[in-house]
Scaffold this motif. Structure first.
Motif, PDB file in Angstrom:
ATOM      1  N   GLN A 136     -16.882 -22.004 -42.642  1.00  0.00           N
ATOM      2  CA  GLN A 136     -16.305 -22.735 -41.514  1.00  0.00           C
ATOM      3  C   GLN A 136     -16.547 -24.224 -41.614  1.00  0.00           C
ATOM      4  OE1 GLN A 136     -17.383 -21.129 -37.618  1.00  0.00           O
ATOM      5  NE2 GLN A 136     -15.174 -20.775 -37.537  1.00  0.00           N
ATOM      6  N   ALA A 137     -15.558 -24.989 -41.170  1.00  0.00           N
ATOM      7  CA  ALA A 137     -15.762 -26.427 -41.027  1.00  0.00           C
ATOM      8  C   ALA A 137     -16.762 -26.668 -39.895  1.00  0.00           C
ATOM      9  CB  ALA A 137     -14.440 -27.108 -40.720  1.00  0.00           C
ATOM     10  N   PHE A 138     -17.468 -27.774 -39.977  1.00  0.00           N
ATOM     11  CA  PHE A 138     -18.398 -28.125 -38.900  1.00  0.00           C
ATOM     12  C   PHE A 138     -18.268 -29.607 -38.575  1.00  0.00           C
ATOM     13  CE2 PHE A 138     -21.565 -30.090 -41.707  1.00  0.00           C
ATOM     14  CZ  PHE A 138     -21.281 -29.488 -42.920  1.00  0.00           C
ATOM     15  N   THR A 139     -18.744 -29.959 -37.393  1.00  0.00           N
ATOM     16  CA  THR A 139     -18.703 -31.348 -36.933  1.00  0.00           C
ATOM     17  C   THR A 139     -19.996 -32.027 -37.353  1.00  0.00           C
ATOM     18  OG1 THR A 139     -17.490 -30.553 -35.006  1.00  0.00           O
ATOM     19  CG2 THR A 139     -18.357 -32.793 -34.897  1.00  0.00           C
ATOM     20  N   SER A 140     -19.878 -33.264 -37.843  1.00  0.00           N
ATOM     21  CA  SER A 140     -21.100 -33.956 -38.265  1.00  0.00           C
ATOM     22  C   SER A 140     -20.937 -35.455 -38.098  1.00  0.00           C
ATOM     23  CB  SER A 140     -21.426 -33.619 -39.727  1.00  0.00           C
ATOM     24  OG  SER A 140     -20.377 -34.068 -40.567  1.00  0.00           O
ATOM     25  N   LEU A 141     -22.050 -36.145 -38.220  1.00  0.00           N
ATOM     26  CA  LEU A 141     -22.031 -37.592 -38.353  1.00  0.00           C
ATOM     27  C   LEU A 141     -22.012 -37.914 -39.835  1.00  0.00           C
ATOM     28  CD1 LEU A 141     -24.818 -38.485 -35.765  1.00  0.00           C
ATOM     29  CD2 LEU A 141     -22.339 -38.698 -35.443  1.00  0.00           C
ATOM     30  N   PRO A 142     -21.512 -39.091 -40.220  1.00  0.00           N
ATOM     31  CA  PRO A 142     -21.623 -39.507 -41.622  1.00  0.00           C
ATOM     32  C   PRO A 142     -23.090 -39.481 -42.045  1.00  0.00           C
ATOM     33  CG  PRO A 142     -20.255 -41.065 -40.377  1.00  0.00           C
ATOM     34  CD  PRO A 142     -20.850 -40.106 -39.383  1.00  0.00           C
ATOM     35  N   GLY A 143     -23.339 -39.072 -43.285  1.00  0.00           N
ATOM     36  CA  GLY A 143     -24.728 -39.039 -43.744  1.00  0.00           C
ATOM     37  C   GLY A 143     -24.902 -38.122 -44.929  1.00  0.00           C
ATOM     38  N   GLY A 144     -26.147 -37.942 -45.343  1.00  0.00           N
ATOM     39  CA  GLY A 144     -26.431 -37.073 -46.478  1.00  0.00           C
ATOM     40  C   GLY A 144     -27.866 -37.241 -46.929  1.00  0.00           C
ATOM     41  N   ARG A 145     -28.145 -36.743 -48.133  1.00  0.00           N
ATOM     42  CA  ARG A 145     -29.503 -36.779 -48.668  1.00  0.00           C
ATOM     43  C   ARG A 145     -29.813 -38.129 -49.306  1.00  0.00           C
ATOM     44  NH1 ARG A 145     -28.937 -31.332 -50.187  1.00  0.00           N
ATOM     45  NH2 ARG A 145     -28.265 -31.634 -52.329  1.00  0.00           N
ATOM     46  N   CYS A 146     -31.051 -38.558 -49.154  1.00  0.00           N
ATOM     47  CA  CYS A 146     -31.525 -39.717 -49.914  1.00  0.00           C
ATOM     48  C   CYS A 146     -31.643 -39.328 -51.382  1.00  0.00           C
ATOM     49  CB  CYS A 146     -32.907 -40.160 -49.426  1.00  0.00           C
ATOM     50  SG  CYS A 146     -32.923 -40.826 -47.759  1.00  0.00           S
ATOM     51  N   ASN A 147     -31.178 -40.193 -52.272  1.00  0.00           N
ATOM     52  CA  ASN A 147     -31.458 -40.005 -53.695  1.00  0.00           C
ATOM     53  C   ASN A 147     -32.950 -40.218 -53.954  1.00  0.00           C
ATOM     54  OD1 ASN A 147     -28.742 -39.523 -54.324  1.00  0.00           O
ATOM     55  ND2 ASN A 147     -28.317 -41.723 -54.497  1.00  0.00           N
ATOM     56  N   HIS A 148     -33.393 -39.842 -55.150  1.00  0.00           N
ATOM     57  CA  HIS A 148     -34.811 -39.965 -55.500  1.00  0.00           C
ATOM     58  C   HIS A 148     -35.283 -41.412 -55.312  1.00  0.00           C
ATOM     59  CE1 HIS A 148     -38.571 -38.936 -57.329  1.00  0.00           C
ATOM     60  NE2 HIS A 148     -38.406 -39.805 -58.314  1.00  0.00           N
ATOM     61  N   ARG A 149     -36.294 -41.595 -54.512  1.00  0.00           N
ATOM     62  CA  ARG A 149     -36.907 -42.907 -54.207  1.00  0.00           C
ATOM     63  C   ARG A 149     -35.965 -43.892 -53.516  1.00  0.00           C
ATOM     64  NH1 ARG A 149     -41.720 -44.212 -58.315  1.00  0.00           N
ATOM     65  NH2 ARG A 149     -42.201 -42.064 -58.834  1.00  0.00           N
ATOM     66  N   GLU A 150     -34.853 -43.408 -53.020  1.00  0.00           N
ATOM     67  CA  GLU A 150     -33.927 -44.306 -52.332  1.00  0.00           C
ATOM     68  C   GLU A 150     -34.427 -44.573 -50.916  1.00  0.00           C
ATOM     69  OE1 GLU A 150     -29.057 -44.557 -51.874  1.00  0.00           O
ATOM     70  OE2 GLU A 150     -30.041 -42.650 -51.461  1.00  0.00           O
ATOM     71  N   ASN A 151     -34.482 -45.823 -50.537  1.00  0.00           N
ATOM     72  CA  ASN A 151     -34.831 -46.209 -49.171  1.00  0.00           C
ATOM     73  C   ASN A 151     -33.802 -45.616 -48.193  1.00  0.00           C
ATOM     74  OD1 ASN A 151     -34.061 -48.210 -46.928  1.00  0.00           O
ATOM     75  ND2 ASN A 151     -36.152 -48.830 -47.455  1.00  0.00           N
ATOM     76  N   PRO A 152     -34.259 -45.072 -47.060  1.00  0.00           N
ATOM     77  CA  PRO A 152     -33.298 -44.407 -46.157  1.00  0.00           C
ATOM     78  C   PRO A 152     -32.194 -45.335 -45.632  1.00  0.00           C
ATOM     79  CG  PRO A 152     -35.567 -44.268 -45.291  1.00  0.00           C
ATOM     80  CD  PRO A 152     -35.657 -44.854 -46.654  1.00  0.00           C
ATOM     81  N   LEU A 153     -32.513 -46.592 -45.371  1.00  0.00           N
ATOM     82  CA  LEU A 153     -31.464 -47.512 -44.897  1.00  0.00           C
ATOM     83  C   LEU A 153     -30.401 -47.728 -45.986  1.00  0.00           C
ATOM     84  CD1 LEU A 153     -30.172 -49.459 -42.902  1.00  0.00           C
ATOM     85  CD2 LEU A 153     -31.789 -51.228 -43.666  1.00  0.00           C
ATOM     86  N   VAL A 154     -30.865 -47.843 -47.228  1.00  0.00           N
ATOM     87  CA  VAL A 154     -29.928 -47.989 -48.350  1.00  0.00           C
ATOM     88  C   VAL A 154     -29.052 -46.734 -48.455  1.00  0.00           C
ATOM     89  CG1 VAL A 154     -29.761 -48.197 -50.872  1.00  0.00           C
ATOM     90  CG2 VAL A 154     -31.442 -49.573 -49.611  1.00  0.00           C
TER      91      VAL A 154
END
Lengths: 197, 197
Positions: A74-92
């Motif tokens: 099923q499709a779902f509703t979400s906000l834009p986003g995803g996983r941080c890459n390895h050692r990636e700062n969350p804001l980046v």
């Protein structure tokens, strides 16, 4: 501007813990834990990459997505986003995900909340506000994403609390509180749109 | 009597998945997933034992706990409950946990909700109602539990939604909805106490 209620720190995995498995997403860690009667038991917790999501404001609207993933029916509703890459700062990571998934960019970012959904997983969900977003380019989705973006009003944003395909209970709680408390509602509006409701 | 909103089924781990690790609590499963562009990626999900929790009603009060665990610094508020043993039926587990942790028993059980908190973990939380509970014996805690039970009013039960040490977002959502909707509040009261508010 991080809300106190969402700021609580979960207990970290103890320093004597050993990583016993490393998967694609999850790592499994174990340690001998002293119990209340003095005996030792093997305790277990997980680590996974932190995730980010973005409440992106463009004009008087907010960006939300209808998303499909290859392993979900099923499709779902979400906000834009995803996983941080390895050692990636969350804001980046948040800026990258917003750009890749929606094509929008912002120069006005704020870490709004951070939350650890499960005691047994070392994992933080960072929720950012990106205000005054501007559309810059077409989205570039990866092979595991089918995403339709749409812009919704503040009223419809509050009504995500009633959307059966929206699976972020912490945001549902925040939206419900805003719906039922005029001051909270006005505060959230001001925070997102930088003007009075 | 399971609420529709809580009854949604998450997608199961596909049948071609292989278990690549088995820990104390968590199992890790992987499979090759076809992406939208036809390529294959290794996808990963977890399994863990289901858990049960009990809204236990005794007279005009509800049982809640203040609980400490050896690997957590802070006490937290919880409902009686715990993990299902291997192949243990959730209702049997709920009765066992209520008896062990509180010493209360009931002859009036109802599965109220079942919920999968995380898409990436095959894991269900079953919430039972145990009405007309009677105290039978002293609690028998295991070596990993420090639990103080207390009986609270329906009003204080609704106010668990404001308790910063209560970490069940689904129940917080239910309590918030009941607090702000007279019909839902009356319905919840009737369900718990089998009489009108």
């Amino acid at each position: 501007m991080i809300k106190k209620s969402a700021d609580r720190k979960r207990d970290p995995i103890p320093s004597q813990a050993k990583r016993v498995f490393r998967g694609k997403i999850f790592e499994v860690w174990q340690w001998p834990q002293k119990m209340y009667d003095g005996t030792l038991h093997i305790f277990e917790r997980l680590k996974r990459p932190d995730t980010v999501q973005v409440i992106a404001v463009a004009g008087d609207k907010i960006l939300v997505q209808s998303q499909k993933q290859p392993d979900r029916k099923q499709a779902f509703t979400s906000l834009p986003g995803g996983r941080c890459n390895h050692r990636e700062n969350p804001l980046v990571a948040a800026k990258r995900e917003l750009r890749e998934e929606t094509g929008y960019e912002s120069n006005d970012w704020l870490l709004w909340k951070q939350h650890s959904p499960m005691g047994k997983i070392e994992w933080i969900i960072f929720t950012y506000l990106a205000r005054s977003c501007i559309f810059k380019q077409r989205p570039r989705l990866d092979s595991g994403e089918k995403i339709k973006n749409r812009l919704i009003s503040f009223k419809d944003f509050l009504n995500l609390a009633e959307d059966k395909n929206f699976f972020d209970p912490q945001l549902v709680i925040t939206l419900l509180r805003a719906k039922h408390d005029r001051r909270k509602k006005a505060g959230l509006y001001k925070l997102l749109f930088k003007k009075h409701i």
